[in-house]
Design a protein around this motif. Structure first.
Motif, PDB file in Angstrom:
ATOM      1  N   PRO A   1      -0.028  16.169   1.282  1.00 47.74           N
ATOM      2  CA  PRO A   1       0.799  14.977   1.454  1.00 47.74           C
ATOM      3  C   PRO A   1       0.257  14.033   2.532  1.00 47.74           C
ATOM      4  O   PRO A   1      -0.499  14.456   3.407  1.00 47.74           O
ATOM      5  N   TYR A   2       0.640  12.755   2.434  1.00 44.16           N
ATOM      6  CA  TYR A   2       0.296  11.758   3.452  1.00 44.16           C
ATOM      7  C   TYR A   2       0.859  12.227   4.787  1.00 44.16           C
ATOM      8  O   TYR A   2       1.989  12.690   4.861  1.00 44.16           O
ATOM      9  N   ARG A   3       0.057  12.104   5.841  1.00 44.32           N
ATOM     10  CA  ARG A   3       0.476  12.563   7.170  1.00 44.32           C
ATOM     11  C   ARG A   3       0.186  11.498   8.217  1.00 44.32           C
ATOM     12  O   ARG A   3      -0.826  10.814   8.131  1.00 44.32           O
TER      13      ARG A   3
ATOM     14  N   ASN B   1      11.939   1.148  -3.114  1.00 45.92           N
ATOM     15  CA  ASN B   1      11.101   2.345  -3.255  1.00 45.92           C
ATOM     16  C   ASN B   1       9.675   2.095  -2.780  1.00 45.92           C
ATOM     17  O   ASN B   1       9.090   2.913  -2.073  1.00 45.92           O
ATOM     18  N   GLN B   2       9.116   0.935  -3.189  1.00 42.91           N
ATOM     19  CA  GLN B   2       7.706   0.664  -2.886  1.00 42.91           C
ATOM     20  C   GLN B   2       7.454   0.460  -1.389  1.00 42.91           C
ATOM     21  O   GLN B   2       6.329   0.555  -0.931  1.00 42.91           O
ATOM     22  N   ASN B   3       8.499   0.198  -0.616  1.00 41.58           N
ATOM     23  CA  ASN B   3       8.342   0.060   0.832  1.00 41.58           C
ATOM     24  C   ASN B   3       8.644   1.360   1.578  1.00 41.58           C
ATOM     25  O   ASN B   3       8.640   1.374   2.810  1.00 41.58           O
TER      26      ASN B   3
ATOM     27  N   ALA C   1      -6.920  -6.600   7.045  1.00 35.16           N
ATOM     28  CA  ALA C   1      -6.951  -7.979   7.557  1.00 35.16           C
ATOM     29  C   ALA C   1      -5.982  -8.940   6.881  1.00 35.16           C
ATOM     30  O   ALA C   1      -6.245 -10.129   6.758  1.00 35.16           O
ATOM     31  N   TRP C   2      -4.860  -8.425   6.414  1.00 38.60           N
ATOM     32  CA  TRP C   2      -3.758  -9.305   5.995  1.00 38.60           C
ATOM     33  C   TRP C   2      -2.517  -8.894   6.776  1.00 38.60           C
ATOM     34  O   TRP C   2      -2.460  -7.817   7.364  1.00 38.60           O
ATOM     35  N   SER C   3      -1.544  -9.810   6.802  1.00 35.70           N
ATOM     36  CA  SER C   3      -0.337  -9.517   7.572  1.00 35.70           C
ATOM     37  C   SER C   3       0.890 -10.136   6.917  1.00 35.70           C
ATOM     38  O   SER C   3       0.774 -10.992   6.035  1.00 35.70           O
TER      39      SER C   3
ATOM     40  N   ASN D   1       0.859  -1.176   0.000  1.00 30.75           N
ATOM     41  CA  ASN D   1       0.000   0.000   0.000  1.00 30.75           C
ATOM     42  C   ASN D   1       0.897   1.227   0.000  1.00 30.75           C
ATOM     43  O   ASN D   1       1.694   1.427   0.930  1.00 30.75           O
ATOM     44  N   TYR D   2       0.799   2.012  -1.057  1.00 29.61           N
ATOM     45  CA  TYR D   2       1.565   3.261  -1.168  1.00 29.61           C
ATOM     46  C   TYR D   2       0.853   4.074  -2.239  1.00 29.61           C
ATOM     47  O   TYR D   2       1.190   4.013  -3.414  1.00 29.61           O
ATOM     48  N   TYR D   3      -0.205   4.779  -1.795  1.00 30.67           N
ATOM     49  CA  TYR D   3      -1.116   5.427  -2.733  1.00 30.67           C
ATOM     50  C   TYR D   3      -0.439   6.472  -3.607  1.00 30.67           C
ATOM     51  O   TYR D   3      -0.955   6.820  -4.663  1.00 30.67           O
ATOM     52  N   GLU D   4       0.730   6.949  -3.205  1.00 30.05           N
ATOM     53  CA  GLU D   4       1.480   7.887  -4.042  1.00 30.05           C
ATOM     54  C   GLU D   4       1.878   7.246  -5.370  1.00 30.05           C
ATOM     55  O   GLU D   4       2.227   7.925  -6.332  1.00 30.05           O
ATOM     56  N   PHE D   5       1.838   5.891  -5.396  1.00 27.79           N
ATOM     57  CA  PHE D   5       2.193   5.171  -6.621  1.00 27.79           C
ATOM     58  C   PHE D   5       1.037   4.305  -7.111  1.00 27.79           C
ATOM     59  O   PHE D   5       1.246   3.330  -7.837  1.00 27.79           O
TER      60      PHE D   5
ATOM     61  N   VAL E   1       5.422 -10.896   7.893  1.00 25.72           N
ATOM     62  CA  VAL E   1       6.527 -10.777   8.844  1.00 25.72           C
ATOM     63  C   VAL E   1       7.718 -10.242   8.056  1.00 25.72           C
ATOM     64  O   VAL E   1       8.101 -10.829   7.041  1.00 25.72           O
ATOM     65  N   ILE E   2       8.254  -9.125   8.511  1.00 23.89           N
ATOM     66  CA  ILE E   2       9.240  -8.393   7.709  1.00 23.89           C
ATOM     67  C   ILE E   2      10.520  -8.157   8.507  1.00 23.89           C
ATOM     68  O   ILE E   2      10.479  -7.607   9.607  1.00 23.89           O
ATOM     69  N   PRO E   3      11.669  -8.606   7.955  1.00 24.62           N
ATOM     70  CA  PRO E   3      12.940  -8.310   8.631  1.00 24.62           C
ATOM     71  C   PRO E   3      13.454  -6.914   8.257  1.00 24.62           C
ATOM     72  O   PRO E   3      14.199  -6.731   7.302  1.00 24.62           O
ATOM     73  N   TRP E   4      13.012  -5.936   9.029  1.00 27.24           N
ATOM     74  CA  TRP E   4      13.400  -4.541   8.781  1.00 27.24           C
ATOM     75  C   TRP E   4      14.827  -4.303   9.211  1.00 27.24           C
ATOM     76  O   TRP E   4      15.318  -4.938  10.147  1.00 27.24           O
ATOM     77  N   VAL E   5      15.462  -3.332   8.589  1.00 27.47           N
ATOM     78  CA  VAL E   5      16.656  -2.722   9.166  1.00 27.47           C
ATOM     79  C   VAL E   5      16.225  -1.321   9.545  1.00 27.47           C
ATOM     80  O   VAL E   5      15.653  -0.598   8.719  1.00 27.47           O
TER      81      VAL E   5
ATOM     82  N   ARG F   1       6.029  -8.296  12.914  1.00 28.81           N
ATOM     83  CA  ARG F   1       4.782  -8.559  12.189  1.00 28.81           C
ATOM     84  C   ARG F   1       4.182  -7.241  11.758  1.00 28.81           C
ATOM     85  O   ARG F   1       4.218  -6.276  12.504  1.00 28.81           O
ATOM     86  N   MET F   2       3.606  -7.214  10.570  1.00 24.81           N
ATOM     87  CA  MET F   2       2.887  -6.036  10.104  1.00 24.81           C
ATOM     88  C   MET F   2       1.453  -6.453   9.848  1.00 24.81           C
ATOM     89  O   MET F   2       1.213  -7.397   9.104  1.00 24.81           O
ATOM     90  N   ARG F   3       0.482  -5.807  10.497  1.00 17.10           N
ATOM     91  CA  ARG F   3      -0.926  -6.143  10.336  1.00 17.10           C
ATOM     92  C   ARG F   3      -1.611  -4.964   9.666  1.00 17.10           C
ATOM     93  O   ARG F   3      -1.687  -3.860  10.214  1.00 17.10           O
TER      94      ARG F   3
ATOM     95  N   TYR G   1      -1.828  -0.678  13.208  1.00 16.75           N
ATOM     96  CA  TYR G   1      -2.141  -1.064  11.844  1.00 16.75           C
ATOM     97  C   TYR G   1      -1.139  -0.436  10.874  1.00 16.75           C
ATOM     98  O   TYR G   1      -0.592   0.642  11.133  1.00 16.75           O
ATOM     99  N   GLY G   2      -0.950  -1.136   9.760  1.00 20.01           N
ATOM    100  CA  GLY G   2       0.068  -0.743   8.781  1.00 20.01           C
ATOM    101  C   GLY G   2       0.011   0.702   8.340  1.00 20.01           C
ATOM    102  O   GLY G   2       1.041   1.302   8.046  1.00 20.01           O
ATOM    103  N   PHE G   3      -1.207   1.302   8.308  1.00 18.21           N
ATOM    104  CA  PHE G   3      -1.281   2.657   7.749  1.00 18.21           C
ATOM    105  C   PHE G   3      -0.535   3.692   8.571  1.00 18.21           C
ATOM    106  O   PHE G   3      -0.227   4.782   8.083  1.00 18.21           O
TER     107      PHE G   3
HETATM  108  N1  MTE Z   1       3.116   7.765   2.327  1.00 22.17           N
HETATM  109  C1  MTE Z   1       2.404   6.643   2.488  1.00 22.17           C
HETATM  110  N2  MTE Z   1       2.710   5.802   3.483  1.00 22.17           N
HETATM  111  C2  MTE Z   1       1.981   4.665   3.673  1.00 22.17           C
HETATM  112  C3  MTE Z   1       0.876   4.363   2.842  1.00 22.17           C
HETATM  113  C4  MTE Z   1       0.574   5.268   1.780  1.00 22.17           C
HETATM  114  O1  MTE Z   1      -0.373   5.083   0.989  1.00 22.17           O
HETATM  115  N3  MTE Z   1       1.355   6.387   1.644  1.00 22.17           N
HETATM  116  N4  MTE Z   1       0.130   3.205   3.075  1.00 22.17           N
HETATM  117  C5  MTE Z   1       0.156   2.669   4.457  1.00 22.17           C
HETATM  118  C6  MTE Z   1      -0.497   1.362   4.587  1.00 22.17           C
HETATM  119  S1  MTE Z   1      -2.183   1.345   4.511  1.00 22.17           S
HETATM  120  C7  MTE Z   1       0.211   0.208   4.852  1.00 22.17           C
HETATM  121  S2  MTE Z   1      -0.591  -1.266   5.160  1.00 22.17           S
HETATM  122  C8  MTE Z   1       1.707   0.207   4.869  1.00 22.17           C
HETATM  123  C9  MTE Z   1       2.234  -0.859   3.926  1.00 22.17           C
HETATM  124  O2  MTE Z   1       3.642  -0.970   4.032  1.00 22.17           O
HETATM  125  P1  MTE Z   1       4.408  -2.005   3.092  1.00 22.17           P
HETATM  126  O3  MTE Z   1       3.887  -1.800   1.687  1.00 22.17           O
HETATM  127  O4  MTE Z   1       5.875  -1.661   3.198  1.00 22.17           O
HETATM  128  O5  MTE Z   1       4.113  -3.385   3.588  1.00 22.17           O
HETATM  129  O6  MTE Z   1       2.254   1.460   4.462  1.00 22.17           O
HETATM  130  C10 MTE Z   1       1.590   2.601   5.001  1.00 22.17           C
HETATM  131  N5  MTE Z   1       2.327   3.801   4.676  1.00 22.17           N
END
Ligand code: MTE
Ligand code: MO
Length: 319
Positions: free
Chosen positions: A190-192, A218-220, A140-142, A80-84, A144-148, A134-136, A232-234
């Motif tokens: 911008p996303y906040r 980039n997508q992460n 309702a999906w999740s 999820n990255y609505y900017e893309f 497990v991510i090895p972040w640095v 874990r990222m939830r 939650y992930g957002f």
């Molecule tokens: N700038 C920005 N950050 C964002 C989002 C987004 O749309 N724009 N989506 C969020 C949502 S809803 C989730 S679930 C996670 C997803 O992170 P991932 O794609 O690295 O798993 O990013 C969050 N961060």
């Protein structure tokens, strides 16, 4: 602290998830023998610019969860990255040409130290650690991510917030020429996002700069994004360009767009349904379409570390 040599963690060597877990166990026992001898100079985070560049000097973390990691493919193709774009495959598809350099981060508001920093200077004082979390997602999906990442608590302390600072607000880059999704009005750009100071200084919170030992795709959220695994992930805002110490609770993107569905706190809570679906269970990405859903845990299983933050708060009202 165990220092892992960069060549030990090359994701291209990792042929399967279980292989990766075995490697981690091996590194752990190696650390048990050599650990004290390695207590040398402080590590500091450095991210080479090239794509897939290995991040040197990654320490392991006591906060990691021992679980089966999702593959780098799962983690970097279902996002999820609505900017893309709003589809799960869009961020991977449409962020390939995005250049997360040069990159500046502005720190402002109620703090003794403020200013605008080059990404490299911003992260340099901090240690890079691997944190398997874990990222939830609220959907309702999740995974497990090895972040640095670097500790957000350390970052906050370094800028010396004043007593007026009650929250930290984060902002994503706003540049429709580089982020095509911003040409559409799906969100108020911008996303906040925001955290209370207590949340931001909880040891679990990190600013992530990599995945599987490599610079963040980039997508992460390259080059730097928030990770708060009990939420939650957002909440995990990507592509951060501003960190503001503020007195009042900041507005957050999803709360602005649908306040009845997305609250400020966004704590993972199986007992509080989203208005359009249950939050009791989750689908672990990568286990197959027909795999059983697994129960969602309060605070995503991190209650021991974070439940104290919400004592006395009604979590049904403050969702
Ligand atoms: N700038 C920005 N950050 C964002 C989002 C987004 O749309 N724009 N989506 C969020 C949502 S809803 C989730 S679930 C996670 C997803 O992170 P991932 O794609 O690295 O798993 O990013 C969050 N961060
Ligand atoms: Mo999400």
């Amino acid at each position: 602290m165990l220092i892992r040599k960069a060549e030990d963690i090359r994701p291209s060597e990792i042929t399967s998830k279980s292989n990766y877990l075995n490697r981690r166990n091996f590194l752990k026992s190696a650390g048990a023998i050599g650990g004290s001898a390695l207590a040398g100079p402080a590590l500091s985070a450095v991210v080479p610019v090239e794509e897939h560049a290995k991040i040197p000097n990654i320490a392991t973390s006591r906060f990691s969860k021992e679980e089966r990691n999702n593959s780098l493919e799962d983690i970097s193709t279902y996002n999820n990255y609505y900017e893309f774009g709003t589809g799960k495959a869009d961020p991977h598809k449409y962020s390939q040409k995005f250049k997360p350099r040069p990159w500046k981060i502005t720190v402002d508001g109620e703090a003794e130290e403020t200013g605008t920093y080059d990404f490299d200077d911003f992260i340099k004082p901090f240690d890079a650690e691997e944190r398997i979390y874990r990222m939830r997602c609220v959907e309702a999906w999740s995974m497990v991510i090895p972040w640095v990442g670097i500790s957000l608590a350390e970052v906050v302390k370094r800028f010396k917030p004043t007593s007026k600072a009650k929250y930290v607000a984060f902002t994503t880059l706003h540049d429709p020429s580089r982020m095509p999704g911003q040409r559409s009005r799906v969100l108020d750009w911008p996303y906040r996002e925001g955290l209370t100071i207590a949340e931001a200084t909880n040891p679990l919170a990190i600013l992530a700069i990599g995945i599987y030992g490599e610079a963040l795709p980039n997508q992460n959220g390259a080059p730097i994004r928030l990770v708060t695994p009990w939420k939650y992930g957002f909440k995990g805002i990507k592509g951060i360009v501003r960190m503001s110490f503020v007195e009042k609770q900041p507005r957050t993107s999803w709360n602005l767009s649908a306040p009845q569905e997305y609250g400020f706190y966004a704590n993972v809570n199986p007992d509080v349904d989203h208005p359009r679906w249950s939050q009791a269970r989750e689908r672990r990405i990568g286990t197959g379409l027909f795999a059983d859903k697994i129960p969602t845990r309060m605070f995503n299983g991190y209650g021991e570390q974070v439940a104290d933050l919400y004592k006395g708060l009604d979590l049904r009202k403050n969702f």
